[in-house]
Motif scaffolding. Structure first.
Motif, mmCIF file in Angstrom:
data_model
loop_
_atom_site.group_PDB
_atom_site.id
_atom_site.type_symbol
_atom_site.label_atom_id
_atom_site.label_comp_id
_atom_site.label_asym_id
_atom_site.label_seq_id
_atom_site.Cartn_x
_atom_site.Cartn_y
_atom_site.Cartn_z
ATOM 1 N N THR A 199 -2.007 -4.423 -4.739
ATOM 2 C CA THR A 199 -1.823 -3.323 -4.981
ATOM 3 C C THR A 199 0.095 -3.038 -5.511
ATOM 4 O O THR A 199 -0.313 -2.055 -6.246
ATOM 5 N N ASN A 204 -11.221 -4.356 0.851
ATOM 6 C CA ASN A 204 -11.018 -3.052 -0.110
ATOM 7 C C ASN A 204 -9.383 -3.598 -0.513
ATOM 8 O O ASN A 204 -8.198 -4.209 -0.038
ATOM 9 N N GLY A 205 -9.244 -2.392 -1.310
ATOM 10 C CA GLY A 205 -7.587 -2.520 -2.686
ATOM 11 C C GLY A 205 -7.005 -0.610 -2.932
ATOM 12 O O GLY A 205 -7.826 -0.273 -3.566
ATOM 13 N N SER A 206 -5.898 -0.825 -2.918
ATOM 14 C CA SER A 206 -5.696 0.416 -4.022
ATOM 15 C C SER A 206 -4.384 -0.349 -4.642
ATOM 16 O O SER A 206 -4.310 -1.342 -4.010
ATOM 17 N N LYS A 264 -8.047 3.664 -0.440
ATOM 18 C CA LYS A 264 -8.856 2.398 -0.908
ATOM 19 C C LYS A 264 -9.477 1.811 -1.006
ATOM 20 O O LYS A 264 -10.808 2.266 -0.225
#
Length: 266
Positions: free
Chosen positions: A30, A79-81, A91
């Protein structure tokens, strides 16, 4: 979601007597290699020595986790961003339940922003994750935040909706934001039968961190899933010891700070 020997056994690996002290360290995806995450091995060693039940990372960090977690639990986030991308609330999938099993995880986690423009896709994906995880006997930690246009991220009603959503789609534990005090957070805890743990957010003072944890436990919460307040501390083991004192030993704020050798003044 369903009674499963595998789920129960793995929940035991990431908790202590039904209480949870989880340290997420997926922030490298992130935010980049911020303080506490460059030498993530030392941080993992410190927080688990301090009493953390489990640490949490993205799948690619797994080789850096196992030799340093002192026998504690491991959760892989799916998941992620990034903070430099077009929208941090968007995400995207970064892993699967099967990949988490292959890298030695005891549980998986998934982030959903309830009330955001991305809620529909994230809701569908979370439901798919819980279905797959249930087949493998893997617990799911849903990180269900109240976030989006016009949503107050500390409103007990919104937080209660977020945690209930997690139960409705089959999660086994739910993480959400803190409403600010024990009295209002009690509504959040009562909105679900799942164990409720809170996020920490940006790093505060030692007293603010420990008082927040005390409030969660007083409201009937199950513990924390707190990252930056722990891993960015100048002494991650000490602040972990203080937080563990509240969660696992029912210490007061002052007792916990004192036991950890941290200043007890405000």
């Amino acid at each position: 979601m369903t009674t499963s020997t595998g789920i129960d056994a793995r929940l035991d690996r990431i908790s202590t007597d039904g209480s949870y002290m989880i340290i997420p360290m997926d922030h490298g995806l992130t935010m980049g290699a911020v303080t506490g995450l460059k030498d993530i091995e030392s941080t993992i060693d410190g927080v688990t020595r301090g009493g953390a039940d489990a640490v949490l990372t993205q799948k690619g960090i797994a080789p850096r986790v196992h030799d340093n977690k002192n026998g504690k639990g491991y959760i892989v986030h799916l998941n992620g961003s990034t903070t430099i991308g077009p929208d941090e609330q968007d995400k995207r999938l970064t892993g699967t339940v099967e990949e988490a099993i292959r890298v030695g995880a005891d549980a998986v986690s998934f982030h959903i922003n309830v009330g955001s423009n991305y809620e529909p896709d994230q809701l569908t994906q979370l439901a798919e994750v819980t279905e797959t995880a249930d087949r493998f006997g893997m617990p799911v930690l849903a990180m269900a935040y109240a976030r989006g246009p016009g949503v107050d991220s500390t409103d007990p009603e919104a937080l209660g909706h977020a945690v209930r959503l997690a139960e409705e789609v089959g999660a086994d534990i739910v993480k959400t934001g803190y409403s600010g005090d024990a009295e209002s957070f009690q509504h959040v805890v009562e909105s679900t039968r799942l164990p409720v743990v809170i996020a920490g957010g940006s790093k505060g003072t030692d007293r603010e961190t420990v008082e927040m944890v005390r409030g969660v436990m007083d409201a009937g919460g199950a513990g924390i899933s707190m990252g930056r307040s722990i891993f960015q501390h100048e002494d991650p083991e000490a602040i972990a010891t203080a937080v563990s004192g509240v969660i696992h030993d029912d210490l007061s704020t002052d007792e916990a700070l004192s036991t950890a050798g941290l200043a007890i003044e405000a």
